[in-house]
Design an enzyme around this catalytic site. Structure first.
Site, PDB file in Angstrom:
ATOM      1  CG  HIS A 197      43.763  54.029  18.574  1.00  0.00           C
ATOM      2  ND1 HIS A 197      44.482  55.145  18.669  1.00  0.00           N
ATOM      3  CD2 HIS A 197      43.001  53.897  19.658  1.00  0.00           C
ATOM      4  CE1 HIS A 197      44.348  55.554  19.883  1.00  0.00           C
ATOM      5  NE2 HIS A 197      43.685  54.839  20.551  1.00  0.00           N
ATOM      6  CB  SER A 198      43.214  51.785  12.265  1.00  0.00           C
ATOM      7  OG  SER A 198      43.121  51.397  11.061  1.00  0.00           O
TER       8      SER A 198
END
Lengths: 209, 224
Positions: free
Chosen positions: B10-11
């Site tokens: 997600h990052s």
């Protein structure tokens, strides 16, 4: 009554409008038990779907749904992107290249969409997810079609059942997704994915009336 | 040539940092980050995952690792969408340890299946020891968990961090299982929940202080 590509396009545009209208509601539902981005993500996805349709609508119901699927997958993000993307993709594959969508084909597509969501998200009924809206929706759609209902009747039955299914998630302990980390603390909150599923089916049903 | 690796997170920072780290162990392996959304925010970008998977494949296939829920779904969907879905596989393993293990396996020439298996086996919770009552001596206290999630990830991490400050060997027992008090994964594997009574045992010069700290954390619901 059956439905051609232009009817499906109209239903998808109606869905985009309903999602835009309920954006804040979905954000609030998700904020209670998740990361609060469901409304924003869905709105971004359907805004992109409308833009894609504006650029040129496909010629069969199946092709319209495929365009919806690929756009949602790319634009929605979060869990809803792959889940709704898979649902529309499987429904599209089930419809194939047929030019007309009738009630039995619609039921098959809805079922394929549900199965896609379950395969992707590994959720079952009672996990407090969109599956809890979709399972009763598909059952109600099957019954309506079995009773001789047309596309509009099938969608109306599915939408009504999806509402009740979404309502049922309020009392459930989530077992999938971010809400599952909250456990019992999530009880009392409707699952935002179940709510958006019901909203989409309502938009489709309204458009088919 | 070797199996390529794609890190779906997600990052963007997480994926990039991990790719950098894993590359230290596997200089000849293509390890591509696919993290975050194109505007820099948190999320998983399907198009980027597909593109990374295609670029990482030098002919021996690709193994994808993911961090959380939707990253797994995005990775699986990306694999299904490939012209040849059998060229790539999504590995079920911890992202960091799995990426390191996969990178090392790929570097040593393992095939796609073996690389995915290496990722899946990495960082498995340590085997819990069957605890022998009263074995080994040391001080022991019994504590009741009153926090909502019991000894789950965050409380377990809080406990491990706190215990690391003491010169003491600490174990935590629930029923007939015992976990190393310095391993978050082992502690989580105990499955100790709200209302459970755990037995904390410590040996070493600072054993009493370590037990006091454990009691303080449990009594304070780990700060929840």
């Amino acid at each position: 009554m059956t439905c051609k590509a232009d009817g499906v396009v109209a239903a998808v545009r109606a869905a985009a409008a309903v999602i835009a209208e309920h954006r804040v509601e979905l954000i609030d539902l998700d904020r209670a038990i998740g990361d609060g981005d469901h409304g924003e993500n869905m709105n971004r996805g359907f805004t992109a779907v409308v833009a894609a349709l504006d650029a040129g609508a496909p010629e069969t119901p199946g092709a319209v749904l495929k365009l919806v699927a690929t756009t949602l997958i790319s634009k929605v993000g979060g869990a809803a992107g792959p889940l709704y993307g898979t649902a529309f993709l499987r429904a599209s594959a089930k419809l194939g290249t047929a030019g007309d969508l009738d009630a039995p084909a619609l039921v098959d597509a809805l079922r394929a969409g549900l199965e896609g969501v379950q395969a992707r998200g590994k959720a079952v009924g009672g996990d407090a997810t969109m599956v809890d809206a979709l399972i009763p929706a598909v059952s109600a759609a099957e019954k309506a079609a079995g009773d001789g209902g047309d596309v509009a009747a099938v969608l109306a039955a599915a939408a009504g059942a999806a509402d009740r299914g979404a309502d049922s998630t309020v009392d459930l302990v989530p077992r999938k997704g971010r809400a599952s980390y909250l456990g019992e603390r999530a009880v009392g909150h409707m699952d935002p994915g179940a709510r958006s599923s019901a909203l989409l089916l309502h938009a489709f049903a309204e458009a088919a009336r | 040539m070797s199996v390529g690796i794609v890190l779906v997170s997600h990052s963007a920072k997480l994926a990039e940092g991990l790719a950098e780290l894993a590359a230290q162990m596997a200089p000849d392996v293509t390890i591509l980050p696919a993290g975050g959304l194109s505007d820099g925010s948190i999320g998983t970008d399907y198009d980027e995952v597909v593109a990374a998977t295609q670029r990482a494949d030098s002919g021996d296939g690709v193994v994808l690792l993911y961090d959380l829920g939707s990253a797994q779904m995005t990775a699986e969907l990306a694999v299904e969408s490939l012209a040849d879905p059998s060229a790539a596989v999504v590995a079920d393993g911890p992202l960091v340890e799995g990426a390191i293990a996969a990178a090392v396996a790929a570097q040593s020439g393992k095939d796609r299946k073996a690389v995915a298996e290496a990722a899946a086996a990495a960082g498995m919770p340590e085997d819990l020891e069957p605890a022998e009552p009263a074995a080994g001596g040391g001080d022991e206290i019994e504590l009741e968990l009153r926090n909502e999630v019991g000894l789950h990830a965050r409380p377990a991490a809080v406990l491990v961090r706190a215990l690391s400050a003491f010169d003491a060997e600490v174990t935590v027992r629930l029923g007939d299982q015992e976990a190393d008090g310095h391993s978050v994964l082992a502690l989580m594997s105990l499955g100790a929940r709200l209302g459970d009574r755990i037995r904390v045992r410590a040996r070493g010069p600072q054993a009493p202080a370590a037990l006091d700290k454990a009691k303080e954390l449990v009594d304070g619901n780990f700060g929840e």
